[in-house]
Design a protein around this motif. Structure first.
Motif, short mmCIF file in Angstrom:
data_model
loop_
_atom_site.label_atom_id
_atom_site.label_comp_id
_atom_site.label_asym_id
_atom_site.label_seq_id
_atom_site.Cartn_x
_atom_site.Cartn_y
_atom_site.Cartn_z
N GLN A 1 -15.13 2.61 -9.32
CA GLN A 1 -14.12 2.71 -8.27
C GLN A 1 -14.02 4.14 -7.74
N ASP A 2 -13.96 5.11 -8.64
CA ASP A 2 -13.91 6.51 -8.23
C ASP A 2 -15.20 6.95 -7.54
N ILE A 3 -16.33 6.49 -8.05
CA ILE A 3 -17.62 6.83 -7.46
C ILE A 3 -17.71 6.31 -6.03
N THR A 4 -17.27 5.07 -5.82
CA THR A 4 -17.29 4.48 -4.47
C THR A 4 -16.36 5.23 -3.54
N GLN A 5 -15.19 5.57 -4.03
CA GLN A 5 -14.24 6.31 -3.20
C GLN A 5 -14.81 7.67 -2.81
N PHE B 1 -12.17 -9.15 -2.80
CA PHE B 1 -11.34 -7.96 -2.71
C PHE B 1 -9.86 -8.37 -2.82
N ASN B 2 -9.13 -7.62 -3.59
CA ASN B 2 -7.71 -7.91 -3.77
C ASN B 2 -6.94 -7.63 -2.49
N PRO B 3 -5.76 -8.24 -2.33
CA PRO B 3 -4.95 -8.00 -1.13
C PRO B 3 -4.65 -6.51 -0.95
N LEU B 4 -4.63 -6.06 0.31
CA LEU B 4 -4.45 -4.64 0.60
C LEU B 4 -3.01 -4.19 0.40
N ASP B 5 -2.06 -5.04 0.75
CA ASP B 5 -0.66 -4.64 0.63
C ASP B 5 -0.08 -5.19 -0.66
N ILE B 6 1.01 -4.57 -1.11
CA ILE B 6 1.70 -4.98 -2.34
C ILE B 6 2.79 -5.98 -1.94
N PRO B 7 2.67 -7.25 -2.32
CA PRO B 7 3.65 -8.24 -1.89
C PRO B 7 4.97 -8.09 -2.62
N THR B 8 6.03 -8.60 -2.01
CA THR B 8 7.34 -8.62 -2.64
C THR B 8 7.41 -9.76 -3.65
N ASP B 9 8.52 -9.80 -4.44
CA ASP B 9 8.68 -10.87 -5.44
C ASP B 9 8.71 -12.24 -4.78
N THR B 10 9.39 -12.31 -3.63
CA THR B 10 9.46 -13.59 -2.93
C THR B 10 8.09 -14.03 -2.44
N VAL C 1 -7.24 11.47 8.09
CA VAL C 1 -8.18 10.71 8.91
C VAL C 1 -9.30 10.14 8.04
N VAL C 2 -9.77 10.91 7.07
CA VAL C 2 -10.89 10.48 6.22
C VAL C 2 -10.39 9.70 5.02
N ASP C 3 -9.34 10.19 4.36
CA ASP C 3 -8.91 9.64 3.07
C ASP C 3 -8.23 8.29 3.19
N HIS C 4 -7.37 8.11 4.19
CA HIS C 4 -6.57 6.89 4.26
C HIS C 4 -7.39 5.61 4.29
N PRO C 5 -8.39 5.48 5.17
CA PRO C 5 -9.15 4.22 5.16
C PRO C 5 -9.88 3.98 3.83
N VAL C 6 -10.40 5.03 3.22
CA VAL C 6 -11.12 4.87 1.96
C VAL C 6 -10.14 4.49 0.84
N GLU C 7 -8.99 5.15 0.79
CA GLU C 7 -7.99 4.83 -0.23
C GLU C 7 -7.50 3.40 -0.08
N ASP C 8 -7.24 2.98 1.15
CA ASP C 8 -6.73 1.63 1.36
C ASP C 8 -7.77 0.57 1.05
N ALA C 9 -9.05 0.88 1.27
CA ALA C 9 -10.11 -0.09 1.01
C ALA C 9 -10.43 -0.22 -0.47
N ARG D 1 -8.13 0.96 -3.11
CA ARG D 1 -6.96 1.11 -3.98
C ARG D 1 -6.74 -0.11 -4.87
N GLU D 2 -6.72 -1.30 -4.30
CA GLU D 2 -6.47 -2.52 -5.07
C GLU D 2 -7.74 -3.09 -5.67
N TRP D 3 -8.89 -2.58 -5.27
CA TRP D 3 -10.20 -2.89 -5.80
C TRP D 3 -10.55 -4.36 -5.65
N ARG D 4 -11.19 -4.96 -6.62
CA ARG D 4 -11.72 -6.32 -6.50
C ARG D 4 -11.57 -7.07 -7.81
N THR D 5 -11.72 -8.40 -7.74
CA THR D 5 -11.61 -9.26 -8.90
C THR D 5 -12.84 -10.15 -8.98
N PHE D 6 -13.51 -10.15 -10.13
CA PHE D 6 -14.70 -10.97 -10.34
C PHE D 6 -14.30 -12.36 -10.82
#
Length: 473
Positions: A107-111, A379-388, A74-82, A84-89
């Motif tokens: 990243q670890d500190i924020t998590q 913020f980077n995309p949350l899901d990992i896209p396929t090759d297509t 309940v606690v970890d999943h939303p934080v991990e998903d937010a 996990r892929e982090w951000r790009t400057f």
């Protein structure tokens, strides 16, 4: 003027009516029936009332997070998903900022800060700089190397010592003005402590909660208890799937005799041992044996409903919280996942961005010595896209970039810099610098070309001069 106190307790809205004689009659809205008792004091539902439970039961929240995997999810999943892929400057100094993030473990500190905020309802990051923690942080005095360390602290480690009740123009209105490290004497001005938000509370309750937010885990702990209790109850029933019943003549008389109790106990202990060892039931002619099986029909449906309630309270789909495949014909769970990711994306923009922006004001200045105007991130995309999906997205981005170049909205160097930062192509700084020089020359009206070229320099062209076929002859 007498008022119906029972109606007031039910939360019905009063209406006041002035009669001809000048008296006031108080009425309440809501459906009622004096015959059936619905909506009156005879209705048991009229006594249902929500009450505020304890806000800061640290021990229960810690025990739930420590012992139960659902509570951790309940606690970890939303934080991990937010995070996990982090951000790009974006910008010229993006690579240096990214290296500084890794150096300080942002990243670890924020998590960690958002995780403990979800458990306790309050946590944050303490900025250790070369400035006095007891005085307001002055961003203009941040220079290279000013930031020393980032430390995440939860509400059990740091406590508000003064509050801002009177200045609504301040960003910390109705929040702590200063903090004190628990177990010590160090006072910390609120500008040095970046608070990670938890579940929101009304301002009045936030004041009662020492200026902290609510625990995300506390808000669904009752539904979680029901699910865990149902699962434990079903597990206990499995151990008693069959109940053996023995009927004995004059059992009541024998039990009333003081000297027969132990003999009866020994008799049936031996009976159970013989049945277990030899699979035989040796019985007296006056005794009868019967087995009562327990039915488990419907227990699975009950547990499924409780799991759905828990998932709803946690604002997570069943596929994410429990790892259970969605039910229903043609239901792959993509709709639930999309809604969940939309919620996480909203948290990133509303909570994480505000939290990170305050840290970036110090981190970037300490890294670069200043705050560049072109510093921004996504913020980077949350899901990992396929090759297509990656190929389709790259094609769409290439077409968009080409359109923007034709419209002269962006320069070529901006496209080259974006490709360099994305890591899709190996582009060195020399190539990027040459493209920028060509752009400046073109803007000045100069004609630039390389050896063997008859047109203006194309940054994407091969640097190798073309060969003359006649030279080979």
């Amino acid at each position: 003027m007498a008022e119906n106190t029972a109606d007031k307790k039910r939360g019905k809205k009063p209406h006041f009516k002035l009669t001809n004689d000048g008296s006031v009659i108080t009425t309440f809205d809501g459906l009622s029936n004096v015959i059936t008792g619905m909506g009156t004091t005879r209705d048991r539902r009229s006594y249902n009332r929500f009450t505020i439970t304890q806000l800061n039961d640290y021990l229960e929240m810690e025990a739930a997070y420590f012992d139960n995997w659902i509570a951790r999810a309940v606690v970890d999943h939303p934080v991990e998903d937010a995070t996990r892929e982090w951000r790009t400057f974006m910008g010229k100094e993006a690579e240096k900022i990214h290296e500084a993030e890794k150096l300080f473990g942002l990243q670890d500190i924020t998590q960690g800060a958002f995780t403990w905020s979800g458990v306790y309802g309050g946590a944050g990051v303490l900025l250790i700089t070369d400035q006095d923690l007891g005085k307001p942080l002055e961003l203009q005095k941040i220079k290279k190397g000013s930031l020393k360390r980032l430390v995440h602290l939860d509400r059990t480690m740091i406590s508000p010592s003064a509050y801002n009740y009177s200045d609504p123009t301040s960003e910390n209105y109705m929040r702590a003005e200063t903090y004190r490290i628990n177990g010590g004497t160090q006072h910390v001005h609120h500008s040095h402590f970046i608070q990670a938000p938890g579940a929101p509370l009304p301002p009045r309750l936030r004041l009662l909660n020492s200026g902290w937010d609510d625990s995300l885990l506390r808000r669904c702990v009752e539904d979680l208890k029901d699910s865990v209790a149902a699962k434990s109850g079903i597990a206990s029933l499995i151990l008693e799937a069959n109940v053996d019943v023995i009927t004995r003549k004059n059992l009541g008389t024998d039990l009333s005799s003081d000297d027969m109790d132990q003999e009866l106990i020994n008799r049936f202990i031996n009976f159970g041992m013989l049945k277990s060892i030899h699979r035989l039931a040796l019985m007296d002619s006056d005794e009868t044996f019967d087995r009562k099986p327990i039915s488990f029909g419907g227990l699975g449906e009950i547990l499924s409903v409780l799991m759905e309630w828990t998932a709803g309270a946690a604002k997570q789909p069943m596929t994410r919280l429990f790892g259970v495949q969605s039910k229903g014909l043609g239901d792959s769970g993509e709709g639930d996942t999309r809604n969940y990711y939309n919620r996480i994306r909203g948290d990133q923009e509303m909570k994480y961005r505000k939290f990170l922006n305050q840290i970036d004001e110090v981190l970037i200045r300490s890294t670069l010595g200043e705050m560049p105007d072109d510093t921004d991130y996504e913020f980077n995309p949350l899901d990992i896209p396929t090759d297509t999906e990656v190929k389709d997205r790259n094609l769409a981005e290439a077409q968009t970039d080409d359109l923007r170049l034709q419209q002269k909205v962006v320069p070529r160097s901006a496209i080259v810099r974006k490709l360099k930062e994305s890591g899709q192509y190996v582009i060195d700084d020399k190539f990027l610098k040459r493209v920028e020089e060509d752009e400046r020359a073109e803007a000045a009206g100069e004609f630039r070309f390389s050896l063997g070229e008859t047109e203006k320099t194309d940054p994407g062209a091969d640097d190798t001069p073309p060969t003359d076929p006649a030279a080979d002859d």
